[in-house]
Write an enzyme that holds these catalytic residues in place. Structure first.
Site, PDB file in Angstrom:
ATOM      1  N   ALA A  17       0.856  -1.189   0.000  1.00 17.02           N
ATOM      2  CA  ALA A  17       0.000   0.000   0.000  1.00 17.02           C
ATOM      3  C   ALA A  17       0.886   1.231   0.000  1.00 17.02           C
ATOM      4  CB  ALA A  17      -0.903   0.003   1.226  1.00 17.02           C
ATOM      5  N   GLY A  20       0.084   9.145   1.526  1.00 14.80           N
ATOM      6  CA  GLY A  20       0.721  10.432   1.327  1.00 14.80           C
ATOM      7  C   GLY A  20       2.074  10.550   1.985  1.00 14.80           C
ATOM      8  N   MET A  21       2.302   9.777   3.039  1.00 20.62           N
ATOM      9  CA  MET A  21       3.533   9.898   3.807  1.00 20.62           C
ATOM     10  C   MET A  21       4.495   8.722   3.609  1.00 20.62           C
ATOM     11  SD  MET A  21       3.639  10.449   7.896  1.00 20.62           S
ATOM     12  CE  MET A  21       5.047   9.930   8.845  1.00 20.62           C
ATOM     13  N   ALA A  22       3.952   7.547   3.394  1.00 24.24           N
ATOM     14  CA  ALA A  22       4.792   6.348   3.413  1.00 24.24           C
ATOM     15  C   ALA A  22       4.189   5.243   2.557  1.00 24.24           C
ATOM     16  CB  ALA A  22       4.941   5.854   4.853  1.00 24.24           C
ATOM     17  N   LYS A  39       6.764  -0.066   7.255  1.00 23.79           N
ATOM     18  CA  LYS A  39       6.250   1.243   6.853  1.00 23.79           C
ATOM     19  C   LYS A  39       7.471   2.138   6.656  1.00 23.79           C
ATOM     20  CE  LYS A  39       2.847   4.774   7.809  1.00 23.79           C
ATOM     21  NZ  LYS A  39       1.636   5.078   8.602  1.00 23.79           N
ATOM     22  N   ASP A 133      -8.047   8.847  12.329  1.00 23.87           N
ATOM     23  CA  ASP A 133      -8.219   8.584  10.901  1.00 23.87           C
ATOM     24  C   ASP A 133      -8.861   7.218  10.686  1.00 23.87           C
ATOM     25  OD1 ASP A 133      -8.133   9.391   8.235  1.00 23.87           O
ATOM     26  OD2 ASP A 133      -6.098   8.638   7.910  1.00 23.87           O
TER      27      ASP A 133
END
Length: 189
Positions: A17, A20-22, A39, A133
């Site tokens: 997957a 936006g960050m990782a 991650k 989130d």
């Protein structure tokens, strides 16, 4: 396939997957043979102090929660690829993937998922954290039949991190707008 070795022991295999960050990678722990999830910050963020701090905070948050409906963290490693969170690998798909198939979900299945997410959130809140989130993309339906809450990248500590913009630009709201609680939009959590 990326064959980088992370932390001197985790061999990357394939991307599972990306956000936006990782990115989340499937990897093999070359010391134990275990399959793990890594991650890894995107390269353009690996040098960012704010992004590194957020990843450190996520690893600490997850490390504080031992619950069957939350993916456990094994360790935080930092090497030339940047910081990475090493977690147990869970074979499965997200609830978002399941819902995108378009077929109706049986009421019993929906209830079981909701109950397991509720139990995960109870553990998260018991550890003094707010996930911030919760959405179908952050709910993993394991092939083992267990539901897990994932992606604690914007979690906050109820006691010490009341400023939700601490790691973002002034007045930015982080999270997925479609799933934000009204309290988040008001800046309360």
């Amino acid at each position: 396939m990326d064959e980088r070795l992370i932390g001197g022991r985790y061999r990357l295999r394939d991307t599972q997957a990306s956000g936006g960050m990782a990115s989340i990678w499937r990897a093999i722990d070359e010391r134990t043979g275990d399959e793990v999830a890594i991650k890894l910050l995107h390269p353009h963020l690996a040098a960012s102090d704010a992004a590194r701090a957020r990843l450190d905070r996520e690893a600490a948050a997850l490390g504080a929660i031992l619950h069957p409906n939350v993916v456990p963290v094994r360790e935080l490693v930092v090497d030339e690829s940047g910081p990475a969170v090493v977690m147990d690998f869970v074979e499965g798909a997200s609830l978002a993937d399941r819902l995108s198939e378009g077929a109706p979900m049986a009421e019993a299945d929906a209830l079981a998922i909701a109950l397991e997410v509720t139990e995960a959130l109870r553990a998260v809140h018991g550890a003094g954290l707010v996930h911030r989130d919760v959405k179908p993309g952050n709910i993993l339906l394991g092939d083992d039949g267990r539901t897990r809450l994932i992606d604690f990248g914007i979690a906050t500590d109820i006691e010490t991190d009341a400023d939700v913009t601490a790691l973002t630009a002034t007045d930015d709201v982080i999270g997925t707008l479609r799933y934000l609680a009204p309290e988040r939009l008001a800046g309360a959590v």
